[in-house]
Design an enzyme around this catalytic site. Structure first.
Site, mmCIF file in Angstrom:
data_model
loop_
_atom_site.group_PDB
_atom_site.id
_atom_site.type_symbol
_atom_site.label_atom_id
_atom_site.label_comp_id
_atom_site.label_asym_id
_atom_site.label_seq_id
_atom_site.Cartn_x
_atom_site.Cartn_y
_atom_site.Cartn_z
ATOM 1 N N HIS A 25 -4.140 -10.449 15.129
ATOM 2 C CA HIS A 25 -4.538 -11.199 16.331
ATOM 3 C C HIS A 25 -3.223 -11.587 17.005
ATOM 4 C CE1 HIS A 25 -6.364 -14.004 19.053
ATOM 5 N NE2 HIS A 25 -5.783 -15.037 18.484
ATOM 6 N N ARG B 228 -13.223 -10.063 24.409
ATOM 7 C CA ARG B 228 -12.498 -9.862 25.673
ATOM 8 C C ARG B 228 -12.577 -8.393 26.101
ATOM 9 N NH1 ARG B 228 -7.494 -13.567 23.570
ATOM 10 N NH2 ARG B 228 -8.144 -15.516 24.536
ATOM 11 N N ARG C 53 10.048 -19.656 14.418
ATOM 12 C CA ARG C 53 8.681 -19.267 14.080
ATOM 13 C C ARG C 53 8.474 -19.389 12.565
ATOM 14 N NH1 ARG C 53 4.256 -15.404 15.114
ATOM 15 N NH2 ARG C 53 4.387 -13.989 13.362
ATOM 16 N N ASP D 132 -10.698 -11.217 20.659
ATOM 17 C CA ASP D 132 -10.090 -10.078 21.372
ATOM 18 C C ASP D 132 -11.152 -8.990 21.598
ATOM 19 O OD1 ASP D 132 -6.898 -10.716 20.454
ATOM 20 O OD2 ASP D 132 -8.512 -11.381 19.155
#
Ligand code: ADP
Length: 313
Positions: A175, A151, A85, A148
């Protein structure tokens, strides 16, 4: 008004499509290092214009961003097999080191809206590179938890049988996995959720809450499992943010922006409700969180800050 989009993968081009379908702006310029892709997306979307709103959309180089009021940056590289990552973050930092100065040299007054993930960290980088050019931090923001929040509102609206546009509720923080779904500050018609449920004789049990929380927090994982990527929701959220900027709307959206501190975490880019006008971020609006939510927000800020510290800027 002219809008630029740098990075015309699924997210950038869906944002362009959403802008066209809603009739936002008068000119849209698509820029990508893959010129063939940018040109193909521009042509494909141009053919939707007769069914939507009169505007012009074309592909071009950085020089064509001149005069843009807003530039969405959705450019990025995807994870190679075996890549960590952190290595991925470092490669995306290199993309932004090149892209952000190129954009701001041409579109000197543009507000930058970052969409590349991990969006909080990428927005922090964009702000870093922009500040080296003397651009104020108010002119750089990211999509944050705008999606979000949408949602959360849509799931609450469905459960409580009320239009989601009449639900006021926020998701704040990263996020990502550590985001904070704020139940304590959610209201409908000026009432807390508990009051609203009492008036409407509805039930909102812990089980219901857990299921909504899971569906907000894990939405991207579920969608990616089914279709490999998410882009309609984020594309629409980006169009909404651009609309607020172009119309100097003073809208309140949970975009991410660089703030001095969240508790003891200093200089971090994080999503909170922000007042947005034609110049970008006006201010962050501190919503009233419960103690548990406040601690979760600080923990989320620490997660973002740790990632920022891990990159070589
Ligand atoms: P997403 O699904 O988030 O849109 P993609 O990988 O589909 O992700 O899209 C990212 C886009 O960013 C690609 O079209 C890629 O060519 C573009 N891109 C990557 N690096 C640069 C760069 N330095 N300048 C411009 N565009 C870039």
């Amino acid at each position: 008004m002219k809008i630029g989009i740098v990075g015309t993968g699924m997210v950038g081009s869906t944002a362009a499509y959403a802008l066209v379908m809603r009739g936002f702006g008068s000119e849209i310029v698509l820029v990508d290092k893959d010129k063939k892709r940018a040109s193909a997306e521009a042509n494909d979307i141009l053919h939707a214009v007769p069914f939507a709103h009169p505007l012009d959309i074309f592909s071009g180089d950085y020089a064509d961003l001149k005069g843009c009021r807003v530039v969405i940056v959705a450019a990025g590289v995807s994870q190679k097999s075996g890549e960590t990552r952190l290595e991925l973050l470092q490669r995306n930092a290199d993309v932004f080191r090149q892209v952000i100065p190129e954009v701001l040299t041409v579109a000197k007054d543009a507000v930058i809206v970052v969409a590349t993930n991990p969006v909080d960290i990428m927005t922090h980088m964009a702000s870093h590179f922009a500040s080296q050019m003397g651009v104020p931090k108010s002119r750089v923001l990211g999509s944050g938890t705008t999606l979000d929040t949408a949602r959360f509102r849509s799931l609450l609206g469905r459960h409580l049988d009320v239009d989601s546009q009449h639900v006021h509720a926020y998701v704040v923080g990263e996020h990502g996995d550590s985001e904070v779904v704020s139940w304590s500050s959610a209201t409908i018609a000026g009432m807390s959720l508990e009051e609203f449920c009492e008036v409407r004789k509805l039930s909102l049990t812990q089980e219901h809450r857990d299921s909504i929380d899971e569906n907000v927090r894990r939405a991207a994982y579920h969608i990616i499992e089914g279709k490999g990527a998410t882009y309609y929701g984020i594309g629409s959220a980006l169009a909404r943010i651009v609309h607020a900027i172009l119309n100097n709307q003073r809208a309140i959206l949970t975009v991410c922006g660089r703030v001095d501190a969240v508790g003891d975490v200093k200089d971090v880019t994080i999503a909170m409700p922000h007042l947005i006008d034609g110049e970008g971020l006006v201010d962050s609006i501190p919503i009233a969180l419960s103690n548990a939510e406040q601690s979760a927000l600080q923990a989320s800020a620490a997660v973002i800050r740790e990632a920022i510290d891990s990159i070589n800027l």
